[in-house]
Design a protein around this motif. Structure first.
Motif, PDB file in Angstrom:
ATOM      1  N   GLN A 282       0.823  -1.198   0.000  1.00  0.00           N
ATOM      2  CA  GLN A 282       0.000   0.000   0.000  1.00  0.00           C
ATOM      3  C   GLN A 282       0.864   1.258   0.000  1.00  0.00           C
ATOM      4  N   ALA A 283       1.998   1.212   0.737  1.00  0.00           N
ATOM      5  CA  ALA A 283       2.889   2.373   0.782  1.00  0.00           C
ATOM      6  C   ALA A 283       3.514   2.638  -0.583  1.00  0.00           C
ATOM      7  N   VAL A 284       3.905   1.573  -1.284  1.00  0.00           N
ATOM      8  CA  VAL A 284       4.476   1.734  -2.625  1.00  0.00           C
ATOM      9  C   VAL A 284       3.425   2.271  -3.588  1.00  0.00           C
ATOM     10  N   ALA A 285       2.227   1.693  -3.533  1.00  0.00           N
ATOM     11  CA  ALA A 285       1.160   2.115  -4.447  1.00  0.00           C
ATOM     12  C   ALA A 285       0.762   3.569  -4.218  1.00  0.00           C
ATOM     13  N   ALA A 286       0.808   4.020  -2.963  1.00  0.00           N
ATOM     14  CA  ALA A 286       0.398   5.389  -2.648  1.00  0.00           C
ATOM     15  C   ALA A 286       1.329   6.428  -3.258  1.00  0.00           C
ATOM     16  N   ARG A 287       2.555   6.035  -3.595  1.00  0.00           N
ATOM     17  CA  ARG A 287       3.519   6.976  -4.170  1.00  0.00           C
ATOM     18  C   ARG A 287       3.403   7.080  -5.686  1.00  0.00           C
ATOM     19  N   LEU A 288       2.634   6.233  -6.292  1.00  0.00           N
ATOM     20  CA  LEU A 288       2.515   6.256  -7.750  1.00  0.00           C
ATOM     21  C   LEU A 288       1.648   7.437  -8.190  1.00  0.00           C
ATOM     22  N   PRO A 289       2.028   8.127  -9.255  1.00  0.00           N
ATOM     23  CA  PRO A 289       1.224   9.285  -9.694  1.00  0.00           C
ATOM     24  C   PRO A 289      -0.186   8.912 -10.103  1.00  0.00           C
ATOM     25  N   LEU A 290      -0.364   7.740 -10.708  1.00  0.00           N
ATOM     26  CA  LEU A 290      -1.705   7.332 -11.111  1.00  0.00           C
ATOM     27  C   LEU A 290      -2.598   7.116  -9.895  1.00  0.00           C
ATOM     28  N   THR A 291      -2.024   6.636  -8.798  1.00  0.00           N
ATOM     29  CA  THR A 291      -2.799   6.471  -7.561  1.00  0.00           C
ATOM     30  C   THR A 291      -3.325   7.810  -7.080  1.00  0.00           C
ATOM     31  N   GLN A 292      -2.484   8.829  -7.096  1.00  0.00           N
ATOM     32  CA  GLN A 292      -2.893  10.161  -6.664  1.00  0.00           C
ATOM     33  C   GLN A 292      -4.022  10.703  -7.545  1.00  0.00           C
ATOM     34  N   ILE A 293      -3.911  10.470  -8.845  1.00  0.00           N
ATOM     35  CA  ILE A 293      -4.931  10.959  -9.774  1.00  0.00           C
ATOM     36  C   ILE A 293      -6.270  10.282  -9.508  1.00  0.00           C
ATOM     37  N   ILE A 294      -6.256   8.954  -9.395  1.00  0.00           N
ATOM     38  CA  ILE A 294      -7.502   8.205  -9.218  1.00  0.00           C
ATOM     39  C   ILE A 294      -8.128   8.491  -7.860  1.00  0.00           C
ATOM     40  N   GLU A 295      -7.314   8.530  -6.800  1.00  0.00           N
ATOM     41  CA  GLU A 295      -7.860   8.789  -5.466  1.00  0.00           C
ATOM     42  C   GLU A 295      -8.469  10.189  -5.385  1.00  0.00           C
ATOM     43  N   ALA A 296      -7.819  11.169  -5.999  1.00  0.00           N
ATOM     44  CA  ALA A 296      -8.372  12.531  -5.990  1.00  0.00           C
ATOM     45  C   ALA A 296      -9.693  12.579  -6.755  1.00  0.00           C
ATOM     46  N   ALA A 297      -9.755  11.911  -7.909  1.00  0.00           N
ATOM     47  CA  ALA A 297     -10.991  11.903  -8.701  1.00  0.00           C
ATOM     48  C   ALA A 297     -12.118  11.186  -7.964  1.00  0.00           C
ATOM     49  N   ARG A 298     -11.827  10.056  -7.327  1.00  0.00           N
ATOM     50  CA  ARG A 298     -12.854   9.334  -6.578  1.00  0.00           C
ATOM     51  C   ARG A 298     -13.333  10.136  -5.375  1.00  0.00           C
ATOM     52  N   ALA A 299     -12.411  10.837  -4.725  1.00  0.00           N
ATOM     53  CA  ALA A 299     -12.806  11.634  -3.567  1.00  0.00           C
ATOM     54  C   ALA A 299     -13.786  12.733  -3.975  1.00  0.00           C
ATOM     55  N   VAL A 300     -13.536  13.364  -5.118  1.00  0.00           N
ATOM     56  CA  VAL A 300     -14.427  14.433  -5.583  1.00  0.00           C
ATOM     57  C   VAL A 300     -15.749  13.857  -6.073  1.00  0.00           C
ATOM     58  N   MET A 301     -15.709  12.791  -6.860  1.00  0.00           N
ATOM     59  CA  MET A 301     -16.913  12.236  -7.456  1.00  0.00           C
ATOM     60  C   MET A 301     -17.809  11.538  -6.441  1.00  0.00           C
ATOM     61  N   LEU A 302     -17.224  10.700  -5.591  1.00  0.00           N
ATOM     62  CA  LEU A 302     -18.019   9.810  -4.744  1.00  0.00           C
ATOM     63  C   LEU A 302     -18.136  10.259  -3.294  1.00  0.00           C
ATOM     64  N   GLU A 303     -17.231  11.136  -2.846  1.00  0.00           N
ATOM     65  CA  GLU A 303     -17.248  11.553  -1.451  1.00  0.00           C
ATOM     66  C   GLU A 303     -17.534  13.041  -1.282  1.00  0.00           C
ATOM     67  N   GLY A 304     -17.620  13.762  -2.392  1.00  0.00           N
ATOM     68  CA  GLY A 304     -17.902  15.189  -2.309  1.00  0.00           C
ATOM     69  C   GLY A 304     -16.749  15.995  -1.755  1.00  0.00           C
ATOM     70  N   ALA A 305     -15.509  15.524  -1.922  1.00  0.00           N
ATOM     71  CA  ALA A 305     -14.342  16.219  -1.388  1.00  0.00           C
ATOM     72  C   ALA A 305     -14.166  17.569  -2.080  1.00  0.00           C
ATOM     73  N   GLY A 306     -13.653  18.534  -1.320  1.00  0.00           N
ATOM     74  CA  GLY A 306     -13.397  19.867  -1.859  1.00  0.00           C
ATOM     75  C   GLY A 306     -11.918  20.098  -2.095  1.00  0.00           C
ATOM     76  N   TRP A 307     -11.578  21.365  -2.311  1.00  0.00           N
ATOM     77  CA  TRP A 307     -10.195  21.715  -2.618  1.00  0.00           C
ATOM     78  C   TRP A 307      -9.242  21.325  -1.496  1.00  0.00           C
ATOM     79  N   GLN A 308      -9.673  21.533  -0.267  1.00  0.00           N
ATOM     80  CA  GLN A 308      -8.782  21.272   0.862  1.00  0.00           C
ATOM     81  C   GLN A 308      -8.406  19.801   0.966  1.00  0.00           C
ATOM     82  N   GLU A 309      -9.354  18.911   0.681  1.00  0.00           N
ATOM     83  CA  GLU A 309      -9.092  17.476   0.820  1.00  0.00           C
ATOM     84  C   GLU A 309      -8.143  16.931  -0.251  1.00  0.00           C
ATOM     85  N   VAL A 310      -8.108  17.542  -1.414  1.00  0.00           N
ATOM     86  CA  VAL A 310      -7.288  16.996  -2.510  1.00  0.00           C
ATOM     87  C   VAL A 310      -6.068  17.859  -2.815  1.00  0.00           C
TER      88      VAL A 310
END
Length: 337
Positions: A282-310
């Motif tokens: 999980q630590a290795v995967a978290a450093r990958l740029p694609l992980t950051q992109i997907i997690e940020a997109a999912r947070a906005v789409m499915l969790e309603g995350a705002g600017w501060q969270e991402v």
């Protein structure tokens, strides 16, 4: 400065025109992501789960160790209470146990929540307080869409920039461009801007079709999601630019690009979550740029995350892009020799 911008604009237009005229590439970039989302949405339609999933906040005490012996029950440990509660709301966890607080959370609308609650009561030696976390289930197709868009950004950026530049170098196109007033920086900027524009349009079309046909939710800001897509496309295109800075062989370029893209595709949460996997993975995967992109997109789409969270994830994506562009420009070579 004006002449430089004109040269970049001319090359930008030429590269986009080349992409549009390549019907195979055009269909691949637009149709395949949408077909993947539609296909997996049909395959995984339904609320049944192969296992009960029970989240545990903190460390599981000895009194609850019997839960680990139930083969049909999957235990997932969480340190962040808020993110774990959100998964209960979305039916991604059947029950969330908080041993330190002496309580648990369950979604009354979850079809498996009642069974998980029954098993917990049979094992628990001490009374627990029952709390309710209502919420709507997140379908697999909804969860998959950001991953498919991220995967499309990756392949489009890596191969649409990296492979094309190597092909230009091998075919002598770069050698002819060098004879023009075009500088290396202008050429790389045009390639980067062209690919980012293409991936942005394709990603927007895929999202809109999924939004209208499948009812995919967008709980956060659409502009923020657009910014994440823009930065993600720039990050993947810059990585492709770095790989192709000096390579002259198409076979070697293809091998390196696959070597980079395939591990990212499986470790970045495109198809499945890595929760419950070894911590080092999980630590290795978290450093990958694609992980950051997907997690940020999912947070906005499915969790309603705002600017501060991402903001943290966007900062990491931006720094990665800057490093790749700087190194790629420094290492870039026009000729094969």
């Amino acid at each position: 400065m004006r002449d430089s911008l004109r040269r970049i604009a001319a090359l930008f237009y030429a590269r986009n025109l080349e992409f549009v005229r390549d019907r195979a590439a055009l269909v691949w970039n637009m149709a395949v992501p949408l077909l993947l989302v539609l296909g997996f949405s049909l395959i995984f339609t339904g609320n049944q789960k192969p296992l009960l999933q029970l989240g545990v906040v903190g460390t599981l005490p000895a009194a609850y160790q019997a839960l680990e012996t139930i083969p049909q029950l999957k235990l997932i440990k969480y340190e962040d209470l808020a993110s774990a509660q959100l998964k209960v709301r979305h039916h991604q966890l059947d029950l969330l146990l908080n041993p330190a607080g002496g309580n648990y959370w369950v979604n009354p609308d979850s079809p498996s929540g009642g069974l998980a609650e029954y098993l917990l009561k049979q094992i628990s030696m001490a009374p627990l307080v029952r709390d309710i976390l209502p919420g709507k289930a997140i379908r697999y197709g909804d969860w998959l869409l950001p991953g498919v868009i991220g995967m499309n950004l990756m392949f489009s950026g890596l191969f649409g920039v990296g492979y094309v530049i190597v092909r230009y170098r091998k075919n002598g196109v770069l050698k002819r461009l060098r004879a023009t007033p075009l500088t290396a920086t202008e050429f790389l900027c045009a390639q980067l801007l062209s690919r980012v524009a293409i991936t942005l349009v394709v990603s927007l079309l895929v999202f809109l079709v999924a939004y209208w046909l499948l009812g995919t939710p967008l709980l956060g800001s659409g502009w923020l999601l657009l910014l994440i897509t823009l930065l993600g496309g720039a990050a993947m295109a810059s990585l492709g630019l770095l790989v192709a800075a000096r390579i002259q062989n198409e076979e070697l370029a293809s091998g390196l690009l696959n070597l980079i893209s395939l591990p990212m595709m499986f470790l970045s949460g495109v198809w499945f979550s890595l929760e419950g996997s070894p911590p080092w993975l999980q630590a290795v995967a978290a450093r990958l740029p694609l992980t950051q992109i997907i997690e940020a997109a999912r947070a906005v789409m499915l969790e309603g995350a705002g600017w501060q969270e991402v903001t943290g994830m966007l900062t990491q994506i931006g720094l990665f892009t800057l490093c790749c562009v700087t190194l790629g420009a420094a290492l870039f070579r026009w000729n094969a020799k």
